[in-house]
Design an enzyme around this catalytic site. Structure first.
Site, PDB file in Angstrom:
ATOM      1  N   LYS A   1       0.879  -1.109  -0.102  1.00 46.22           N
ATOM      2  CA  LYS A   1      -0.122  -0.055  -0.043  1.00 46.22           C
ATOM      3  C   LYS A   1       0.865   1.467   0.095  1.00 46.22           C
ATOM      4  O   LYS A   1       2.160   1.175   0.364  1.00 46.22           O
ATOM      5  CB  LYS A   1      -1.019   0.036   1.082  1.00 46.22           C
ATOM      6  CG  LYS A   1      -0.369  -0.003   2.570  1.00 46.22           C
ATOM      7  CD  LYS A   1       0.148   1.298   2.950  1.00 46.22           C
ATOM      8  CE  LYS A   1       1.055   1.333   4.374  1.00 46.22           C
ATOM      9  NZ  LYS A   1       1.536   2.397   4.764  1.00 46.22           N
TER      10      LYS A   1
ATOM     11  N   ASP B   1      -1.620  -1.322  10.450  1.00 48.58           N
ATOM     12  CA  ASP B   1      -2.084  -1.391   9.029  1.00 48.58           C
ATOM     13  C   ASP B   1      -2.815  -2.787   8.409  1.00 48.58           C
ATOM     14  O   ASP B   1      -3.095  -2.798   7.412  1.00 48.58           O
ATOM     15  CB  ASP B   1      -0.820  -1.340   7.994  1.00 48.58           C
ATOM     16  CG  ASP B   1      -0.382  -0.085   8.004  1.00 48.58           C
ATOM     17  OD1 ASP B   1      -0.942   1.138   8.271  1.00 48.58           O
ATOM     18  OD2 ASP B   1       0.949   0.261   7.422  1.00 48.58           O
TER      19      ASP B   1
HETATM   20  C1  LIG Z   1       1.259   5.315  10.204  1.00 49.90           C
HETATM   21  C2  LIG Z   1       1.375   4.017   9.253  1.00 49.90           C
HETATM   22  C3  LIG Z   1       0.638   4.693   7.940  1.00 49.90           C
HETATM   23  O1  LIG Z   1       0.400   3.417   7.119  1.00 49.90           O
HETATM   24  O2  LIG Z   1       2.747   4.106   8.989  1.00 49.90           O
HETATM   25  P1  LIG Z   1       3.753   2.987   8.153  1.00 49.90           P
HETATM   26  O3  LIG Z   1       4.414   1.699   9.165  1.00 49.90           O
HETATM   27  O4  LIG Z   1       3.078   2.239   7.197  1.00 49.90           O
HETATM   28  O5  LIG Z   1       4.992   3.579   7.742  1.00 49.90           O
HETATM   29  C4  LIG Z   1       0.769   2.805  10.080  1.00 49.90           C
HETATM   30  O6  LIG Z   1      -0.221   2.843  10.346  1.00 49.90           O
HETATM   31  C5  LIG Z   1       1.744   2.271  11.067  1.00 49.90           C
HETATM   32  O7  LIG Z   1       1.338   0.980  11.180  1.00 49.90           O
HETATM   33  P2  LIG Z   1       2.232  -0.216  11.623  1.00 49.90           P
HETATM   34  O8  LIG Z   1       4.027  -0.178  10.933  1.00 49.90           O
HETATM   35  O9  LIG Z   1       1.637  -1.437  11.678  1.00 49.90           O
HETATM   36  O10 LIG Z   1       2.337   0.432  13.212  1.00 49.90           O
HETATM   37  P3  LIG Z   1       2.498  -0.527  14.286  1.00 49.90           P
HETATM   38  O11 LIG Z   1       3.203  -1.629  14.402  1.00 49.90           O
HETATM   39  O12 LIG Z   1       1.076  -0.814  15.004  1.00 49.90           O
HETATM   40  O13 LIG Z   1       3.083   0.605  15.468  1.00 49.90           O
HETATM   41  C6  LIG Z   1       4.443   0.923  15.732  1.00 49.90           C
HETATM   42  C7  LIG Z   1       4.714   1.847  16.551  1.00 49.90           C
HETATM   43  O14 LIG Z   1       4.411   3.202  15.738  1.00 49.90           O
HETATM   44  C8  LIG Z   1       3.638   4.225  16.767  1.00 49.90           C
HETATM   45  N1  LIG Z   1       2.272   4.344  16.311  1.00 49.90           N
HETATM   46  C9  LIG Z   1       1.901   3.448  15.124  1.00 49.90           C
HETATM   47  C10 LIG Z   1       0.756   3.960  14.718  1.00 49.90           C
HETATM   48  C11 LIG Z   1      -0.176   5.090  15.169  1.00 49.90           C
HETATM   49  N2  LIG Z   1      -1.495   5.227  14.612  1.00 49.90           N
HETATM   50  N3  LIG Z   1       0.412   5.741  16.132  1.00 49.90           N
HETATM   51  C12 LIG Z   1       1.502   5.379  16.825  1.00 49.90           C
HETATM   52  O15 LIG Z   1       1.975   6.000  17.591  1.00 49.90           O
HETATM   53  C13 LIG Z   1       3.503   3.267  18.060  1.00 49.90           C
HETATM   54  O16 LIG Z   1       4.638   3.713  18.877  1.00 49.90           O
HETATM   55  C14 LIG Z   1       3.892   1.734  17.902  1.00 49.90           C
HETATM   56  O17 LIG Z   1       4.617   1.152  18.920  1.00 49.90           O
HETATM   57  N1  LIG Z   2       6.583 -10.882   7.240  1.00 40.40           N
HETATM   58  C1  LIG Z   2       7.261  -9.859   7.831  1.00 40.40           C
HETATM   59  N2  LIG Z   2       7.473  -8.868   6.732  1.00 40.40           N
HETATM   60  C2  LIG Z   2       8.101  -7.799   7.141  1.00 40.40           C
HETATM   61  N3  LIG Z   2       8.740  -7.129   8.121  1.00 40.40           N
HETATM   62  C3  LIG Z   2       8.196  -7.886   9.334  1.00 40.40           C
HETATM   63  C4  LIG Z   2       7.566  -9.446   9.231  1.00 40.40           C
HETATM   64  N4  LIG Z   2       7.293  -9.846  10.268  1.00 40.40           N
HETATM   65  C5  LIG Z   2       7.840  -8.949  11.274  1.00 40.40           C
HETATM   66  N5  LIG Z   2       8.400  -7.984  10.549  1.00 40.40           N
HETATM   67  C6  LIG Z   2       9.044  -6.659  11.432  1.00 40.40           C
HETATM   68  O1  LIG Z   2       8.268  -5.442  11.101  1.00 40.40           O
HETATM   69  C7  LIG Z   2       9.057  -4.368  10.674  1.00 40.40           C
HETATM   70  C8  LIG Z   2       8.009  -3.510   9.799  1.00 40.40           C
HETATM   71  O2  LIG Z   2       7.998  -4.173   8.559  1.00 40.40           O
HETATM   72  P1  LIG Z   2       7.257  -3.503   7.544  1.00 40.40           P
HETATM   73  O3  LIG Z   2       5.952  -3.778   7.383  1.00 40.40           O
HETATM   74  O4  LIG Z   2       7.990  -3.962   6.181  1.00 40.40           O
HETATM   75  O5  LIG Z   2       7.272  -1.837   7.371  1.00 40.40           O
HETATM   76  P2  LIG Z   2       6.377  -0.759   7.248  1.00 40.40           P
HETATM   77  O6  LIG Z   2       5.737  -1.053   8.490  1.00 40.40           O
HETATM   78  O7  LIG Z   2       7.381   0.434   7.290  1.00 40.40           O
HETATM   79  O8  LIG Z   2       5.576  -0.783   6.340  1.00 40.40           O
HETATM   80  C9  LIG Z   2      10.334  -5.080  10.233  1.00 40.40           C
HETATM   81  O9  LIG Z   2      11.380  -4.227  10.350  1.00 40.40           O
HETATM   82  C10 LIG Z   2      10.545  -6.497  10.702  1.00 40.40           C
HETATM   83  O10 LIG Z   2      11.277  -6.124  12.074  1.00 40.40           O
END
Ligand SMILES: C[C@@](CO)(OP(=O)(O)O)[C@H](O)COP(=O)(O)OP(=O)(O)OC[C@H]1O[C@@H](n2ccc(N)nc2=O)[C@H](O)[C@@H]1O
Ligand SMILES: Nc1ncnc2c1ncn2[C@@H]1O[C@H](COP(=O)(O)OP(=O)(O)O)[C@@H](O)[C@H]1O
Length: 281
Positions: free
Chosen positions: A12, A137
């Site tokens: 995405k 996500d």
């Molecule tokens: C902000 C987005 C937009 O798409 O960024 P990307 O990760 O895709 O770059 C996402 O929602 C991210 O989703 P995801 O990567 O699954 O985040 P998570 O593992 O749930 O969270 C990682 C960390 O980011 C912070 N976090 C995440 C999402 C959110 N709405 N608020 C936060 O503050 C929290 O500290 C959490 O511990």
């Molecule tokens: N199947 C998987 N693919 C990618 N990353 C994973 C997976 N399982 C666990 N992770 C962990 O999640 C972190 C975030 O991964 P990713 O989803 O690729 O990034 P983003 O959230 O920035 O899109 C990685 O750095 C890794 O440590």
């Protein structure tokens, strides 16, 4: 009875990202549009009757039991009470820590694929709720439609976006989502907007200013891609993207990229390739 499935785990991009506040638990409230792409990882799931969950290919730096695929499979086993297991093979194409949702998409494909193989028959809403505990996500990939999102990304409204071709570039750096959300200089007070503002205009990613400052490689890549079309950061980075009217234009720009950038060209799709493959519409 089906015993093996090979399914897509699409990427995405966030067409824009606004941060409207911070919740008591530290998570941030967002407004974003998730655009699904027709490019991603591929997961093969094979039924096992011994109850084991085995992911055959390890990812660098991720322990077997921490992989979101394994965590998703175990969670579904527990919730559904299924005694079946699975062997999982991942073909990883999506860069990790790129803001294009690879880990979350792998987890969503695991949930939907095993729900089918194990005949659990849990509805998408319940799978999305389960998935939300693995990553913010996951729900959009479970629901399978490009969407306007609020809350932490779990309040979704499916929308139709004109389908474009995107150049997605990965500058030579990985960014942890957590690092950006914890940063004191992050803008956290964007006024909320209505969906019509997205449909009618050009919106920014509120993490971009900070990410450009912390990661000069991202700044450089944005300057390069901006020569051809309006370029933006996706999620918290590190990938950036720009939209083009047709595939040829996108491929021409991609072919000229400096060699330090990896990435891909993909079509923006309203319906997820995963749901198309499983024929869930
Ligand atoms: C902000 C987005 C937009 O798409 O960024 P990307 O990760 O895709 O770059 C996402 O929602 C991210 O989703 P995801 O990567 O699954 O985040 P998570 O593992 O749930 O969270 C990682 C960390 O980011 C912070 N976090 C995440 C999402 C959110 N709405 N608020 C936060 O503050 C929290 O500290 C959490 O511990
Ligand atoms: N199947 C998987 N693919 C990618 N990353 C994973 C997976 N399982 C666990 N992770 C962990 O999640 C972190 C975030 O991964 P990713 O989803 O690729 O990034 P983003 O959230 O920035 O899109 C990685 O750095 C890794 O440590």
């Amino acid at each position: 009875m089906t015993t093996t499935l090979t399914l897509p785990c699409p990427a995405k991009i966030n067409l824009f990202l606004r941060i409207t506040g911070r919740r008591a638990d530290g998570y941030h409230n967002l407004q974003t549009v998730f655009q699904l792409l027709d490019y991603g990882d591929t997961l093969t799931l094979t039924l096992r009757d011994d109850g084991d969950i085995r992911l055959e290919n390890a990812l660098p730096g991720v322990a077997h039991d921490d992989n979101l695929i394994v965590r998703a499979a175990k969670m579904l086993q527990e919730k559904s009470g299924s005694t079946l297991g699975a062997t999982l093979q991942l073909e990883k194409r999506l860069p990790m820590g790129g803001g294009i949702g690879g880990g979350s998409s792998d987890a969503a494909t695991t949930l939907l694929g095993l729900n089918h193989l194990w005949q659990c028959e849990l509805p998408l809403e319940q799978l999305a709720e389960l998935g939300a505990t693995l990553g913010a996500d996951v729900p959009v990939f479970v629901q399978g439609h490009s969407a306007w999102a609020e809350g932490v990304g779990e309040q979704l409204q499916a929308i139709e976006i004109p389908e474009q071709y995107y150049v997605v570039l990965r500058p030579p750096c990985e960014i942890a989502t957590r690092e950006i959300f914890l940063h004191e200089q992050l803008t956290r007070n964007d006024p909320p907007i209505k969906i019509a503002a997205f449909l009618g205009g050009h919106l920014e990613n509120s993490c971009e200013k900070l990410v450009r400052k912390l990661y000069p490689e991202v700044d450089k890549a944005l300057i390069w891609l901006n020569q051809f079309a309006s370029a933006k950061l996706t999620g918290t980075g590190s990938c950036i993207f720009a939209g083009f009217e047709n595939k040829r234009q996108a491929e021409q720009v991609f072919a000229q990229r400096p060699e330090q950038y990896s990435g891909f060209v993909a079509k923006g799709v309203n319906l997820s390739p995963l749901h198309r493959a499983l024929a869930i519409v």
